[in-house]
Scaffold this active site. Structure first.
Site, PDB file in Angstrom:
ATOM      1  N   THR A 106      -3.006   5.687  -4.286  1.00 47.73           N
ATOM      2  CA  THR A 106      -1.900   6.463  -3.716  1.00 47.73           C
ATOM      3  C   THR A 106      -0.599   6.243  -4.486  1.00 47.73           C
ATOM      4  O   THR A 106       0.129   7.194  -4.767  1.00 47.73           O
ATOM      5  CB  THR A 106      -1.687   6.085  -2.237  1.00 47.73           C
ATOM      6  OG1 THR A 106      -1.555   4.676  -2.123  1.00 47.73           O
ATOM      7  CG2 THR A 106      -2.868   6.535  -1.402  1.00 47.73           C
ATOM      8  N   THR A 107      -0.323   4.990  -4.837  1.00 47.15           N
ATOM      9  CA  THR A 107       0.899   4.688  -5.598  1.00 47.15           C
ATOM     10  C   THR A 107       0.838   5.347  -6.967  1.00 47.15           C
ATOM     11  O   THR A 107       1.832   5.929  -7.443  1.00 47.15           O
ATOM     12  CB  THR A 107       1.077   3.165  -5.749  1.00 47.15           C
ATOM     13  OG1 THR A 107       1.008   2.565  -4.453  1.00 47.15           O
ATOM     14  CG2 THR A 107       2.393   2.823  -6.401  1.00 47.15           C
ATOM     15  N   ASP A 133      -9.149   0.374   1.576  1.00 48.40           N
ATOM     16  CA  ASP A 133      -9.074   0.897   0.205  1.00 48.40           C
ATOM     17  C   ASP A 133     -10.354   0.572  -0.561  1.00 48.40           C
ATOM     18  O   ASP A 133     -10.911   1.426  -1.254  1.00 48.40           O
ATOM     19  CB  ASP A 133      -7.862   0.297  -0.535  1.00 48.40           C
ATOM     20  CG  ASP A 133      -6.537   0.853  -0.037  1.00 48.40           C
ATOM     21  OD1 ASP A 133      -6.563   1.766   0.805  1.00 48.40           O
ATOM     22  OD2 ASP A 133      -5.483   0.373  -0.489  1.00 48.40           O
ATOM     23  N   ASP A 173       0.854  -1.186   0.000  1.00 53.59           N
ATOM     24  CA  ASP A 173       0.000   0.000   0.000  1.00 53.59           C
ATOM     25  C   ASP A 173       0.895   1.243   0.000  1.00 53.59           C
ATOM     26  O   ASP A 173       1.646   1.469   0.954  1.00 53.59           O
ATOM     27  CB  ASP A 173      -0.899  -0.026   1.235  1.00 53.59           C
ATOM     28  CG  ASP A 173      -1.869   1.149   1.266  1.00 53.59           C
ATOM     29  OD1 ASP A 173      -2.525   1.393   0.246  1.00 53.59           O
ATOM     30  OD2 ASP A 173      -1.953   1.814   2.306  1.00 53.59           O
TER      31      ASP A 173
END
Length: 539
Positions: free
Chosen positions: A95-96, A385, A62
């Site tokens: 997010t990545t 998520d 994550d």
């Protein structure tokens, strides 16, 4: 003439980078951070093991968790961490993606800076490109928020994480939880409580139509199970209150002492009698419960828990329809909440109270299970998520396909748009388009595929359909809509906007002044009225 004295502005120990050096250092920091999380992207992404100073281990892929756990010093890198945190807060996933797009935008800007293009021009071009990208994203979005789409969105979010083998049953309970707490098209994710316990399989995870309280009953004589529960929520202590002002009671006779003790007992008993008269058979107290009160509650057959967290009290109110009362004497029958079953049960060695079978609860609980604490922690992150993306889909009703398809479609549209722009901003818009292609390229690299061949195939396939994405499991290109790889539009929109804004801000910095507290303290001790400026000659 007397020799001119040097002018000292900043204390000793201060470092300063100016102009091109400052830009290069900031861009390098952004690129390094993006490269760190890049290998975690996609279903075939790898995990990172993070070990803190105490030896505690976190194993995750994550993006935001990795960045939070890393001890990052560089100020520009910290700005990208903020991008990931914002992405997590707003949509819960992507997010990545946001960080690697920001890193690639900075990398492309370096090439433009080498061509003597001013940073302001690059920032302006990036801003135009981000606005156009949002328009293209709206055009390629699909209107859908049915249950089947929500299940696909949840499974896509969990693919490649610790939940892989149980993503279907988990997706069902996640969609069920989000659908239950949704009110007027809005989803308050805070009303979905997550309790995670190790010692069982992921498949044993369940959705509870109510709230699980991580507490035990306060007295062993109380019942452990109550059907048709009438629940009272009290946020004050159940004990004899002390006087508001300092008071002294003088006792001259042992009988007076006995009468005083009996009066205290009667006050406690009256409180419990009031609860019983209202029809209460379950009590949750936010503060303490006196030992004597516990005895009377047990005699009355009331199951009670004390020191329940404020957030849990609010969830209980939403789940059962109970009102939280401050003064126990004011409790009436209409203030009580309802639940089909309240039961104390042992989970992974801990006693917990389950408030189940509530009628149309607006707060629910997911009980997540996993074989070890590290596994269950990663499952919890994946589920959080998935809750975020399902909630976004319910609220917006717009989705896009995955597998790098939206990025290729936007890049194609931006390259066409760049040709309509005169001036050097055209180069920045083209660079923005090329930067977005880092997503499908990274997906291919992480899956062990040839990134160049994959990109070429994707571009060619997009001449016929905008839904064509990269199949990382079999290699090659396929229709992502048919494959059921679906993501909320909000995830992509937020990632592109956040990445563009962060890159613009970093590009506009041409002077980095970093003070050293140790250097400043030493300089102040040596000469209070003077100081040096580290990294540059005296002015």
């Amino acid at each position: 003439m007397a020799q001119q004295q040097p002018l000292i502005i900043l204390p000793e120990g201060t470092t300063r980078n100016i102009g091109r050096d400052a830009q290069r250092n900031n861009i390098l920091a952004g690129k390094v951070l993006a490269e760190t999380v890049r290998t975690t992207l996609g279903p075939k992404g790898m995990d990172k093991m993070l070990v803190d100073g105490l030896g505690d281990i976190v194993v995750t892929n994550d993006g935001v968790t990795i960045l939070k756990e890393m001890d990052i010093e560089h100020p520009a890198a910290k700005m990208l961490v903020e991008v990931a945190k914002t992405q997590e807060d707003e949509v819960g996933d992507g997010t990545t993606t946001a960080v690697i797009i920001a890193g690639e935008l900075l990398k492309k800007s370096e090439d433009l800076l080498d061509k003597e293009i001013h940073p302001t021009i690059i920032a302006l071009g990036y801003r135009q490109a981000a606005l156009k990208a949002t328009e293209i994203l709206d055009d390629i979005s699909i209107d859908a928020a049915d249950k089947e789409t929500l299940l696909k969105v949840a499974m896509t979010a969990m693919t490649g994480k610790g939940t892989e083998k149980a993503k279907e049953p988990l997706a069902k309970i996640i969609v069920g939880a989000v659908s239950q707490v949704e009110e007027d098209g809005k989803v308050d994710s805070e009303q979905i409580k997550i309790e995670s316990k190790d010692g069982a399989s992921v498949e044993d995870s369940e959705l509870v139509s109510g709230v699980i309280i991580d507490k035990e009953k306060v007295h062993p004589g109380m019942p452990s199970e109550i059907n048709g529960a009438k629940i009272a929520l009290v946020n004050s202590a159940i004990e004899v209150k002390e006087t508001e002002v300092d008071a002294e009671i003088r006792i001259t006779d042992p009988a007076q002492m006995q009468a005083f003790i009996e009066q205290e007992e009667n006050m406690i008993k009256e409180m419990i009698d009031g609860l019983e008269a209202a029809g209460t058979n379950v009590l949750f107290c936010q503060k303490g419960i006196d030992d004597l009160a516990q005895h009377y509650l047990a005699k009355a057959g009331i199951l009670a828990a004390r020191r329940v967290k404020k957030s849990d009290m609010e969830k209980l109110a939403k789940a059962t329809g109970a009102k939280i009362v401050t003064n126990i004497e004011d409790l009436k029958e209409e203030d009580l909440g309802d639940a089909g079953l309240v039961k104390e049960d042992k989970v992974s060695g801990d006693d917990m109270i389950f408030v189940k079978e509530c009628k149309d609860p607006k707060a629910v609980t997911l009980l997540l299970r996993g074989s070890t604490s590290h596994v269950v922690d990663e499952i919890e992150r994946a589920v959080e998520d998935a809750i975020g993306v399902v909630a976004s889909t319910v609220e917006d009703g717009k989705v896009v396909v995955g597998g790098g398809a939206p990025e290729i479609a936007i890049a194609k549209g931006l390259k066409d748009y760049a040709e309509t722009i005169s001036g050097r901003e055209q180069l920045a818009v083209t660079a923005f388009a090329e930067a977005l292609e880092v997503v499908p390229r990274t997906l291919a690299e992480n899956a062990g595929l040839d990134s160049i061949d994959s990109l070429v195939d994707l571009r060619a396939a997009h001449e016929d359909s905008q839904y064509m994405g990269l199949n990382v499991f079999e290699g090659g290109v396929c229709d992502m809509k048919e494959a059921g790889v679906i993501e909320p539009q909000r995830v992509k929109k937020q990632a592109i906007q956040s990445a563009a804004e962060a890159a613009e801000m970093i590009l506009r910095i041409d002077d980095v002044i970093a003070s050293s507290s140790q250097g400043a303290a030493a300089a102040a001790a040596a000469a209070p009225d003077m100081g040096g400026m580290g990294g540059m000659p005296p002015m």
